[in-house]
Design a protein around this motif. Sequence first.
Motif, PDB file in Angstrom:
ATOM      1  N   VAL A  18      -6.938  -3.862  -3.491  1.00  0.00           N
ATOM      2  CA  VAL A  18      -5.979  -2.965  -4.147  1.00  0.00           C
ATOM      3  C   VAL A  18      -6.541  -2.450  -5.469  1.00  0.00           C
ATOM      4  CG1 VAL A  18      -3.758  -3.005  -5.380  1.00  0.00           C
ATOM      5  CG2 VAL A  18      -3.889  -3.811  -3.027  1.00  0.00           C
ATOM      6  N   LYS A  19      -7.222  -3.334  -6.171  1.00  0.00           N
ATOM      7  CA  LYS A  19      -7.829  -2.925  -7.445  1.00  0.00           C
ATOM      8  C   LYS A  19      -8.839  -1.797  -7.220  1.00  0.00           C
ATOM      9  CE  LYS A  19     -10.135  -4.867 -11.518  1.00  0.00           C
ATOM     10  NZ  LYS A  19      -9.166  -4.479 -12.565  1.00  0.00           N
ATOM     11  N   LEU A  20      -9.656  -1.963  -6.198  1.00  0.00           N
ATOM     12  CA  LEU A  20     -10.650  -0.934  -5.874  1.00  0.00           C
ATOM     13  C   LEU A  20     -10.007   0.378  -5.453  1.00  0.00           C
ATOM     14  CD1 LEU A  20     -13.600  -2.423  -3.790  1.00  0.00           C
ATOM     15  CD2 LEU A  20     -13.711  -1.053  -5.882  1.00  0.00           C
ATOM     16  N   GLN A  21      -8.972   0.256  -4.638  1.00  0.00           N
ATOM     17  CA  GLN A  21      -8.372   1.458  -4.054  1.00  0.00           C
ATOM     18  C   GLN A  21      -7.470   2.212  -5.031  1.00  0.00           C
ATOM     19  OE1 GLN A  21      -6.544   0.726  -0.235  1.00  0.00           O
ATOM     20  NE2 GLN A  21      -5.773   2.822  -0.061  1.00  0.00           N
ATOM     21  N   PHE A  31      -6.681   1.035  -8.648  1.00  0.00           N
ATOM     22  CA  PHE A  31      -6.755   0.769 -10.087  1.00  0.00           C
ATOM     23  C   PHE A  31      -8.195   0.738 -10.600  1.00  0.00           C
ATOM     24  CE2 PHE A  31      -2.797  -1.107  -8.539  1.00  0.00           C
ATOM     25  CZ  PHE A  31      -1.869  -0.656  -9.468  1.00  0.00           C
ATOM     26  N   LYS A  32      -9.055   1.474  -9.915  1.00  0.00           N
ATOM     27  CA  LYS A  32     -10.475   1.408 -10.223  1.00  0.00           C
ATOM     28  C   LYS A  32     -10.764   1.707 -11.694  1.00  0.00           C
ATOM     29  CE  LYS A  32     -14.698   2.234  -7.710  1.00  0.00           C
ATOM     30  NZ  LYS A  32     -15.356   2.924  -6.612  1.00  0.00           N
ATOM     31  N   SER A  33     -10.071   2.704 -12.237  1.00  0.00           N
ATOM     32  CA  SER A  33     -10.348   3.065 -13.629  1.00  0.00           C
ATOM     33  C   SER A  33      -9.237   2.601 -14.567  1.00  0.00           C
ATOM     34  CB  SER A  33     -10.527   4.576 -13.732  1.00  0.00           C
ATOM     35  OG  SER A  33      -9.400   5.218 -13.161  1.00  0.00           O
ATOM     36  N   ASP A  34      -8.511   1.574 -14.138  1.00  0.00           N
ATOM     37  CA  ASP A  34      -7.423   1.047 -14.956  1.00  0.00           C
ATOM     38  C   ASP A  34      -7.758  -0.376 -15.422  1.00  0.00           C
ATOM     39  OD1 ASP A  34      -5.130  -0.049 -16.009  1.00  0.00           O
ATOM     40  OD2 ASP A  34      -3.803   0.696 -14.429  1.00  0.00           O
ATOM     41  N   PRO A  35      -8.117  -0.527 -16.698  1.00  0.00           N
ATOM     42  CA  PRO A  35      -8.553  -1.843 -17.181  1.00  0.00           C
ATOM     43  C   PRO A  35      -7.428  -2.868 -17.258  1.00  0.00           C
ATOM     44  CG  PRO A  35      -8.366  -0.304 -19.016  1.00  0.00           C
ATOM     45  CD  PRO A  35      -8.120   0.492 -17.764  1.00  0.00           C
ATOM     46  N   ASP A  36      -6.177  -2.436 -17.080  1.00  0.00           N
ATOM     47  CA  ASP A  36      -5.049  -3.358 -17.243  1.00  0.00           C
ATOM     48  C   ASP A  36      -4.644  -4.086 -15.963  1.00  0.00           C
ATOM     49  OD1 ASP A  36      -4.816  -2.681 -19.931  1.00  0.00           O
ATOM     50  OD2 ASP A  36      -3.574  -0.938 -19.452  1.00  0.00           O
ATOM     51  N   PHE A  37      -5.163  -3.643 -14.837  1.00  0.00           N
ATOM     52  CA  PHE A  37      -4.825  -4.329 -13.586  1.00  0.00           C
ATOM     53  C   PHE A  37      -5.730  -5.557 -13.451  1.00  0.00           C
ATOM     54  CE2 PHE A  37      -4.863  -5.179  -9.021  1.00  0.00           C
ATOM     55  CZ  PHE A  37      -3.532  -5.030  -8.683  1.00  0.00           C
ATOM     56  N   THR A  38      -5.263  -6.682 -13.993  1.00  0.00           N
ATOM     57  CA  THR A  38      -6.123  -7.863 -14.101  1.00  0.00           C
ATOM     58  C   THR A  38      -5.457  -9.164 -13.675  1.00  0.00           C
ATOM     59  OG1 THR A  38      -5.361  -8.139 -16.369  1.00  0.00           O
ATOM     60  CG2 THR A  38      -7.446  -6.959 -16.071  1.00  0.00           C
ATOM     61  N   VAL A  39      -4.135  -9.157 -13.499  1.00  0.00           N
ATOM     62  CA  VAL A  39      -3.412 -10.427 -13.366  1.00  0.00           C
ATOM     63  C   VAL A  39      -3.193 -10.821 -11.906  1.00  0.00           C
ATOM     64  CG1 VAL A  39      -1.276 -11.662 -13.903  1.00  0.00           C
ATOM     65  CG2 VAL A  39      -2.199  -9.985 -15.542  1.00  0.00           C
ATOM     66  N   ILE A  77       0.837  -1.203   0.000  1.00  0.00           N
ATOM     67  CA  ILE A  77       0.000   0.000   0.000  1.00  0.00           C
ATOM     68  C   ILE A  77       0.874   1.256   0.000  1.00  0.00           C
ATOM     69  CG2 ILE A  77      -1.807   1.267   1.275  1.00  0.00           C
ATOM     70  CD1 ILE A  77      -2.811  -1.461   0.247  1.00  0.00           C
ATOM     71  N   ASP A  78       1.938   1.224   0.818  1.00  0.00           N
ATOM     72  CA  ASP A  78       2.852   2.387   0.871  1.00  0.00           C
ATOM     73  C   ASP A  78       3.477   2.651  -0.496  1.00  0.00           C
ATOM     74  OD1 ASP A  78       2.323   2.762   3.508  1.00  0.00           O
ATOM     75  OD2 ASP A  78       4.238   1.978   4.256  1.00  0.00           O
ATOM     76  N   LEU A  79       3.875   1.584  -1.162  1.00  0.00           N
ATOM     77  CA  LEU A  79       4.486   1.741  -2.490  1.00  0.00           C
ATOM     78  C   LEU A  79       3.492   2.400  -3.449  1.00  0.00           C
ATOM     79  CD1 LEU A  79       6.544  -0.999  -4.363  1.00  0.00           C
ATOM     80  CD2 LEU A  79       4.900   0.420  -5.552  1.00  0.00           C
ATOM     81  N   LEU A  80       2.270   1.878  -3.479  1.00  0.00           N
ATOM     82  CA  LEU A  80       1.277   2.397  -4.429  1.00  0.00           C
ATOM     83  C   LEU A  80       0.838   3.818  -4.085  1.00  0.00           C
ATOM     84  CD1 LEU A  80      -0.821  -0.877  -4.872  1.00  0.00           C
ATOM     85  CD2 LEU A  80       0.686   0.173  -6.571  1.00  0.00           C
ATOM     86  N   ASP A  81       1.004   4.179  -2.822  1.00  0.00           N
ATOM     87  CA  ASP A  81       0.652   5.524  -2.365  1.00  0.00           C
ATOM     88  C   ASP A  81       1.769   6.539  -2.584  1.00  0.00           C
ATOM     89  OD1 ASP A  81      -1.874   6.023  -1.416  1.00  0.00           O
ATOM     90  OD2 ASP A  81      -1.528   5.009   0.508  1.00  0.00           O
ATOM     91  N   SER A  82       2.970   6.065  -2.896  1.00  0.00           N
ATOM     92  CA  SER A  82       4.140   6.956  -2.887  1.00  0.00           C
ATOM     93  C   SER A  82       4.184   7.878  -4.101  1.00  0.00           C
ATOM     94  CB  SER A  82       5.431   6.125  -2.816  1.00  0.00           C
ATOM     95  OG  SER A  82       5.632   5.414  -4.027  1.00  0.00           O
ATOM     96  N   GLU A  83       4.845   9.009  -3.924  1.00  0.00           N
ATOM     97  CA  GLU A  83       5.019   9.958  -5.028  1.00  0.00           C
ATOM     98  C   GLU A  83       5.936   9.377  -6.084  1.00  0.00           C
ATOM     99  OE1 GLU A  83       6.208  13.862  -3.707  1.00  0.00           O
ATOM    100  OE2 GLU A  83       4.553  13.881  -2.259  1.00  0.00           O
ATOM    101  N   ASN A  84       6.929   8.622  -5.634  1.00  0.00           N
ATOM    102  CA  ASN A  84       7.832   7.965  -6.585  1.00  0.00           C
ATOM    103  C   ASN A  84       7.063   7.071  -7.551  1.00  0.00           C
ATOM    104  OD1 ASN A  84      10.496   8.799  -6.168  1.00  0.00           O
ATOM    105  ND2 ASN A  84      10.616   7.604  -4.276  1.00  0.00           N
ATOM    106  N   TYR A  85       6.147   6.311  -6.994  1.00  0.00           N
ATOM    107  CA  TYR A  85       5.352   5.422  -7.845  1.00  0.00           C
ATOM    108  C   TYR A  85       4.541   6.240  -8.847  1.00  0.00           C
ATOM    109  CZ  TYR A  85       1.673   2.341  -9.451  1.00  0.00           C
ATOM    110  OH  TYR A  85       0.802   1.658 -10.254  1.00  0.00           O
TER     111      TYR A  85
END
Length: 221
Positions: free
Chosen positions: A178-181, A183-191, A132-140
Amino acid sequence: MLSVAENLFNIKQSLGKEIMLVAVSKTKPAAQIMEAYEAGQRDFGENKVQELEQKAQELPQDIKWHMIGHLQSNKVKYIAPFVELIHSVDKLKLLMEINKRALQNDRHIKVLLQVYIAKEESKFGLSEEELIDLLDSENYASMNSIKVVGLMGMATFTDDKEQVKNEFSYLKSLFDRVKLQFFKSDPDFTVLSMGMSGDYPTAIEAGSNMVRIGSSIFGER
Ligand SMILES: *Cc1c(COP(=O)(O)O)cnc(C)c1O
């Protein structure tokens, strides 16, 4: 003993169409990979950079190579020009290096974030909090040349089916959250890459849509 092609056929039958199969060819010679290739398999997984690089040079160009093993930042440059999907991203620093090398090669590189779900010291991966921290980071947020398309995990190596199932189910629920939080509008987060020779039926029951199978196709290593 069944041939590589027969093993592949039997596994593909049991998987059905929606589950993607990565044939894990680590330690196996080019001739055996070609048997699978001639039977129609195109996605192959390796866990060592040098072996991956060498096989990619030697074997047909339309093979899609998956890096499934622990990856050191200083080796990313060797696979960045061609790798199809990196399953084993377990650090922001590694992701930043992949981004840099993707940019240099004028391409986007697809990655999975590896989550630690097992009760084994030897396995790698991010904890839920680190993920979660990674996905929340500015670097990411600043990286434009990588594409996070899902999560990967490895269950504990045990005969206890209940434990393995719990570990996979936990990763599936984390994937959904994680998808909800993020990648909600990202159709590529599927794997959701989980399941190997010993545990893939359990992984699929829990919601996996990508399995990485080696020994059941190519024989014991
Ligand atoms: C070796 C390996 C596999 C495949 O293991 P098998 O038991 O041979 O199917 C899957 N995932 C990873 C990360 C591996 O290193």
